[in-house]
Design an enzyme around this catalytic site. Structure first.
Site, mmCIF file in Angstrom:
data_model
loop_
_atom_site.group_PDB
_atom_site.id
_atom_site.type_symbol
_atom_site.label_atom_id
_atom_site.label_comp_id
_atom_site.label_asym_id
_atom_site.label_seq_id
_atom_site.Cartn_x
_atom_site.Cartn_y
_atom_site.Cartn_z
ATOM 1 N N CYS A 242 0.856 -1.134 0.050
ATOM 2 C CA CYS A 242 -0.032 -0.082 -0.572
ATOM 3 C C CYS A 242 0.830 1.063 0.089
ATOM 4 O O CYS A 242 0.882 1.671 1.022
ATOM 5 C CB CYS A 242 -0.543 0.055 1.443
ATOM 6 S SG CYS A 242 -2.052 -1.454 1.473
ATOM 7 N N VAL A 243 1.276 1.996 -1.516
ATOM 8 C CA VAL A 243 2.492 3.214 -1.202
ATOM 9 C C VAL A 243 1.514 3.591 -2.836
ATOM 10 O O VAL A 243 0.418 3.695 -2.804
ATOM 11 C CB VAL A 243 3.140 2.898 -1.638
ATOM 12 C CG1 VAL A 243 3.279 1.763 -3.249
ATOM 13 C CG2 VAL A 243 4.444 3.824 -1.522
#
Lengths: 428, 348
Positions: A242-243
């Site tokens: 999750c970036v």
């Protein structure tokens, strides 16, 4: 290793009683998908919706995108070490439902999921607007920690991609591509007159939900190693991260890594594609030093003349990128690096957080800070409640009429650093 | 109706005189003067120079602030669509004046500007990033070649048309990074570039490496027990609810918050606004990012003199270096003013 990729071209997706492919149309059974996803007790509910190219639909918050594939012959099955046994993959034949994808959605972190618009100006920036998408909006049970939510959503996506991919097993492919890299000495001898080229594949491993898995191993814990390129096409590397949406490599990106594809296109003609060195992007300095020492050492060990280095993410990993580039160049091996830029909304800032004169051949996926206006869509798959705080959004990003003013950073895959897109940037 | 243009020239091009007349103060004349007549021809009736500002080169450079203020005042009521200065060729003081006044007009009146000069004119390096500068020859004999380029870019600016790259339009590279869709995908471009690099063929990098602004560490504090210490972070710690709406990425601002009565940053009162890392641990215990609790202990123990009553915070995630530099210059100025001796700067 030799792998045949059989592409079955998908031009539409529909709900149906049986999950199958007929006349290029993918039919999916909603109830079966739901049952499979809800097997995981961490998931409270899942909503399944379809999104096709050109439809007035916005998918957000997007976590991962996965292409349905199935192993038809050869060792192992898709996503080894995660969905299937940890067999070595990359040989035989794999069928692909080309033109379709599974998209997982959910507010896992809130900041770090993305937007896919199926039409309008935003659609030009994401490759996933061109696909027939089966979207899974995944809701966790009350009180579930985000780490468990991430893991549950990750597994649900891979599981459904495998389930849908099975429909490709007995279909005659529309086209077959063959990829082959031989054992090192044989490969080297195959084209003695051509430069030996490798690919240094940096995987996002900053940790705390910025993770990538290789045959089921969290890549934070690896030292750089060598792989056959075809292993990647069978799901040996998957995204668990999750970036910022624009430059994270979704599982779809890994499966279809365009650097691998394009090195194979010139394989035996202008270069000899020897293989891949995978490495990580850990946050501790000692890890960065060790891993970049390893990539340079392995590149030299393989006797390479040139490498392409691709990055994932930005900021902190810029230092890994530059260390890799600098140390590999110091061994006398020529490099091209693939990155993206954070040059500010006005484009006037320096674009990277680290730099070196040796990085004299750079390909850019564009300036992620550039602002775009996304018009309202008729349907929102998921929710647009997090637009103002998503990475790339700001106070007032979401307008009352549903239009959005955001940096392209918020669009899934917009400035991909595997060179997936045509987007680039130049100095004016 | 034609677009309205205001033109700036020096005493020489206004036919007032050479060096001996360089002291004259700014004045305004209706219509075009000197090279402005040639410019008007380039506009082909679609735009027109409605007024010309004339100023001596010595006057401008010796009274930059007064000259700028005066010129802004002279032109502000004309409601011009564009401001053109020069071209200045290789005249150093004229070039500097052209750059300075263009930037001021852009910033203060929000009117687009355009100038022209020789690449080695000192005004070029000073202003090419902020102002469109058409590259000219080094002497006024190049006027005939310079005017069509100035005219063409001028018309694009007033009409709001797409301005192409520096080489095509003839302006000096500004270094603004602008996205565009290339003919090939990045991976194919990368392989092309590598093959060229390996065979020794010429290739063009898509991003020339920037020069870095390296900062040397300050001198050590001799006596910590008398030092006033401030806390500054790019880790996004803010009062709960993020009252100033600092962005989760690409921050456009920083916050300043009082902590004189706070000894521990609790999860009830503080959180992180940062979108680049998993916020769970920072939200559970914001001191992990902004270590106020341990610093209070050190204050009590007399190890440090005092803690500055305010902390400064922003989000480092995807924030442009230019913004970060601007924030830090402002913050450093305020800390110096407040007698702070040292800063603990935390990142994430």
């Amino acid at each position: 290793m030799k792998l045949e990729i059989g592409n079955i071209l998908i031009t539409d997706v529909q709900f149906g009683n049986v999950t199958k492919v007929e006349n290029h149309v993918l039919y999916v059974n909603k109830a079966e998908i739901k049952t499979l996803v809800l097997e995981d007790e961490r998931i409270e509910n899942v909503t399944i919706e379809l999104a096709r190219p050109g439809e007035s639909k916005r998918i957000t918050p997007v976590k991962d995108v996965i292409e349905p594939r199935v192993k038809v012959s050869g060792n192992g099955s898709m996503f080894p070490g995660i969905i299937s046994k940890v067999d070595t993959v990359g040989c035989g034949r794999t069928h692909v439902l080309k033109g379709s994808a599974i998209v997982t959605c959910g507010k896992i972190v809130g900041f770090q999921e993305g937007i896919i618009d199926m039409t309008g100006p935003g659609a030009d920036y994401t490759p996933f607007s061109k696909l027939n998408n089966v979207c899974l909006v995944i809701e966790p049970i009350a009180g579930l920690k985000q780490y468990d939510y991430e893991a549950a959503a990750r597994m649900a996506g891979l599981k459904i991609a495998t389930y849908v991919g099975n429909a490709a097993k007995d279909i005659e492919p529309d086209e077959i591509q063959v990829f082959e890299t031989k054992p090192m000495f044989e490969q080297s001898a195959a084209y003695p007159e051509l430069p030996k080229v490798g690919y240094v594949y940096m995987l996002q491993t900053q940790g705390l939900l910025h993770d990538t898995y290789v045959y089921g191993v969290d890549a934070k814990q690896i030292v750089p190693t060598i792989m056959y390129p075809t292993e990647i096409m069978d799901g040996a590397i998957i995204s668990g991260n999750c970036v910022s949406a624009c430059d994270k490599n979704t599982t779809y990106h890994h499966l279809n890594n365009p650097i691998i594809q394009n090195l194979y296109k010139r394989h035996g003609k202008d270069l000899n594609f020897m293989g891949i060195i995978i490495t990580n992007e850990n946050v501790y300095l000692a890890d960065k030093e060790r891993s970049s020492n390893f990539t340079a050492k392995l590149a030299e060990f393989l006797g390479l003349d040139g490498v392409i280095v691709s990055q994932e993410g930005f900021g902190n990993p810029d230092t890994d990128l530059i260390m890799n580039c600098k140390k590999i160049e110091q061994t006398g091996i020529k490099t091209v690096i693939v990155t993206d830029e954070y040059a500010g909304r006005d484009g006037l800032s320096q674009s990277l957080a680290d730099a070196d004169v040796k990085a004299d051949a750079v390909v850019t996926g564009g300036n992620a800070n550039e602002v775009i206006i996304l018009p309202p869509m008729e349907t929102i798959i998921g929710t647009d409640a997090y637009i103002n705080t998503i990475a790339g959004g700001f106070d007032g990003s979401l307008h009352e009429d549903g239009s959005i003013k955001v940096e392209i950073q918020a669009i899934t895959g917009a400035t991909n650093e595997l060179g997936f897109n045509k987007l680039s940037a130049k100095s004016l | 109706m034609a677009y309205k243009v205001i033109h700036y020239i020096n005493q020489f091009f206004a036919n007032i005189g050479g060096e001996e007349m360089a002291h004259i103060a700014p004045e305004i004349r209706e219509g075009a003067v000197g090279p402005g007549l040639g410019l008007n021809q380039q506009f082909k009736g679609e735009a027109e120079i409605i007024a010309t500002v004339v100023c001596g080169d010595s006057y401008f450079n010796e009274n930059i602030e007064a000259a700028t203020t005066k010129i802004i005042d002279l032109i502000k009521d004309y409601q011009a669509d564009l401001f053109i200065a020069g071209p200045a060729f290789n005249a150093g003081r004229y070039g500097t004046a052209c750059g300075t006044i263009c930037k001021a007009v852009q910033d203060k009146l929000n009117i687009p500007t355009l100038t022209g000069m020789y690449i080695e004119n000192p005004g070029a390096d000073m202003f090419k990033k902020e102002v469109y500068i058409i590259e000219t020859s080094n002497a006024a004999t190049g006027m005939r070649k310079a005017l069509p380029k100035i005219g063409s870019l001028a018309m694009k600016i007033v009409k709001g048309e797409d301005i192409l790259d520096a080489k095509t339009e003839g302006y000096m590279l500004r270094g603004i990074r602008k996205n565009y869709f290339a003919d090939k995908i990045g991976a194919e471009r990368a392989v092309d570039m590598l093959v060229k690099k390996l065979t020794g063929e010429e290739y063009t990098t898509e991003y020339p490496m920037p020069e870095f602004d390296r900062v040397n560490p300050g001198a050590a504090i001799k006596d910590l027990s008398k030092a006033r210490i401030a806390l500054v972070t790019s880790g996004g710690i803010v009062p709960k609810g993020n009252p100033d709406h600092i962005e989760s990425s690409s921050a456009s601002k920083y916050g300043k918050y009082e902590i004189s009565k706070v000894s521990d940053l609790t999860s009830a009162e503080y959180e992180t606004a940062h979108g680049g890392y998993d916020p769970v641990y920072a939200n559970e215990e914001p001191d992990r990012v902004l270590p106020l609790d341990v610093l209070r202990d050190l204050e009590k123990e007399g190890v440090i003199g005092s803690i500055h009553p305010y902390f400064y915070t922003t989000v480092g995630n995807g924030t442009a270096v230019k913004s970060a530099k601007a924030f830090s210059e402002e913050i450093a100025g305020k800390l110096l003013n407040d007698g702070v001796d040292a800063v603990i700067l935390t990142s994430t």
